[in-house]
Design an enzyme around this catalytic site. Structure first.
Site, PDB file in Angstrom:
ATOM      1  N   GLY A  11       0.628  -1.307   0.055  1.00  0.00           N
ATOM      2  CA  GLY A  11       0.072   0.057   0.038  1.00  0.00           C
ATOM      3  C   GLY A  11       0.915   1.300   0.021  1.00  0.00           C
ATOM      4  N   ASN A  12       1.827   1.306   0.612  1.00  0.00           N
ATOM      5  CA  ASN A  12       2.905   2.295   0.935  1.00  0.00           C
ATOM      6  C   ASN A  12       3.701   2.581  -0.606  1.00  0.00           C
ATOM      7  OD1 ASN A  12       2.822   3.597   3.476  1.00  0.00           O
ATOM      8  ND2 ASN A  12       3.401   1.580   4.095  1.00  0.00           N
ATOM      9  N   LYS A 131      -1.884  -3.649  15.972  1.00  0.00           N
ATOM     10  CA  LYS A 131      -1.913  -3.102  14.560  1.00  0.00           C
ATOM     11  C   LYS A 131      -2.338  -1.659  14.975  1.00  0.00           C
ATOM     12  CE  LYS A 131      -1.204  -2.752  10.192  1.00  0.00           C
ATOM     13  NZ  LYS A 131      -0.047  -2.959   9.686  1.00  0.00           N
ATOM     14  N   LYS A 216      -1.541  -8.165   4.900  1.00  0.00           N
ATOM     15  CA  LYS A 216      -1.509  -8.487   3.595  1.00  0.00           C
ATOM     16  C   LYS A 216      -0.678  -9.465   2.755  1.00  0.00           C
ATOM     17  CE  LYS A 216       0.841  -6.034   1.091  1.00  0.00           C
ATOM     18  NZ  LYS A 216       2.366  -6.103   0.815  1.00  0.00           N
ATOM     19  N   LYS A 278       7.004 -10.514   5.367  1.00  0.00           N
ATOM     20  CA  LYS A 278       7.011 -10.918   3.946  1.00  0.00           C
ATOM     21  C   LYS A 278       7.806 -12.505   3.688  1.00  0.00           C
ATOM     22  CE  LYS A 278       6.987  -6.234   2.286  1.00  0.00           C
ATOM     23  NZ  LYS A 278       6.222  -5.902   3.461  1.00  0.00           N
TER      24      LYS A 278
END
Length: 316
Positions: A11-12, A131, A216, A278
């Site tokens: 998103g960034n 979060k 995500k 990730k």
């Protein structure tokens, strides 16, 4: 036989810097990413795209709060923020891909699926929200939020107080069959944006949205696993994974096995808020039958697919 590639866009990465945060600026960033994804399609991949939405959800929450103060409008629940961003960002990706396909003479179409992702209502994350979402508040402002809305909050040293919500693990992509059918029909599919809209299932099987944020990359890993993808790509801010990042002896990793990745994790090589999830998502994909995971930045995607850069993670 077409190969399936599932690509997670951060998103960034849609916001280049503080001076380029408008919707038009974000679209320009999407156009650049779409160009690289179109090259994969041209090479014969069936592509499924996911994306982050952290900054965009923050914008919606801030607008909602301003509107509530100025005009008494109702606040937007967090799960609805996720749905809103799936539609808006998905629309931008669809349009950018359509235009790029047209330019290349490719007879392809892209479509966005507003995607619910099931989480366990008893996930331990709900007892330990961690979060951060939304804006920063003063002590007086946040006290009202805690009392009125039942928020869980944390103090961010020097910047104020912030709401935190649960980040439960994804366990089921609710619209998975729709994704599969669209891929088989030849569409490029945008799904599970922002990690998906988190929902829980009651004893009768009914779904209900919850105030949470699914990672995500973990949601994309689950989607890639369920699609039996040949390749899971995580697009991020760096060209490849590094050890000793920003320290003496920094070194880029071209290839690592699952065991090597776990050893680096045990050494604390990957930061919790950036590369660690990730790498964990890539490992989960490979341990559930996936063939290959690749971590790189959008501008290096074509070269990484060709084996010239990026970090490949493979089974032992």
């Amino acid at each position: 036989m077409p190969r399936i590639a599932v690509i997670a866009i951060g998103g960034n990465s849609l916001i280049l810097d503080e001076l380029h945060k408008s919707v038009a600026d974000q679209y320009d960033a999407v156009v650049e990413t779409a160009r690289h994804i179109a090259s994969m399609v041209q090479e014969g991949y069936d592509v499924v795209i996911t994306h982050g939405n952290g900054p965009q959800v923050g914008f919606i929450l801030l607008r909602s709060e301003i509107a509530e103060k100025a005009a008494g409008l109702h606040p937007v629940p967090l799960d609805s923020c996720g749905a809103d961003t799936q539609g808006a960002i998905g629309y931008q990706i669809q349009q950018a891909l359509h235009n790029e396909f047209l330019k290349r003479g490719l007879a392809k179409k892209a479509v966005t699926i507003v995607t619910q992702v099931l989480v366990d209502r008893d996930d331990p994350a709900f007892k330990n929200p961690s979060k951060p979402v939304g804006s920063f508040y003063s002590k007086d402002e946040i006290d009202g939020k805690v009392t009125r809305d039942g928020w869980t909050v944390v103090e961010d040293a020097g910047r104020g107080w912030r709401r935190v919500v649960a980040s439960p693990m994804p366990i089921e992509i609710v619209e998975l069959d729709a994704v599969k059918n669209l891929v088989r029909a030849g569409f490029v599919v945008i799904a599970a944006g922002g990690g998906g809209i988190p929902v829980v299932r009651d004893n009768e099987g009914n779904l209900k949205g919850v105030a949470a944020v699914i990672d995500k990359d973990h949601a994309t890993s689950l989607l890639a696993t369920n699609l039996h993808a040949d390749l899971f790509v995580i697009s991020t801010a760096v060209e490849k994974v590094f050890i000793n990042y920003n320290k003496p002896g920094q070194k880029g990793i071209d290839r690592m096995t699952v065991s090597e990745a776990k050893a680096y994790m045990d050494q604390g090589q990957f930061a919790k808020g950036s590369m660690l999830p990730k790498v964990k998502a890539a490992i989960a994909f490979l341990e559930h039958g996936g063939n290959e995971a690749l971590i790189t930045n959008p501008e290096s995607l074509e070269r990484a697919i060709a084996g010239e850069t990026g970090t490949r993670i493979v089974r032992d």
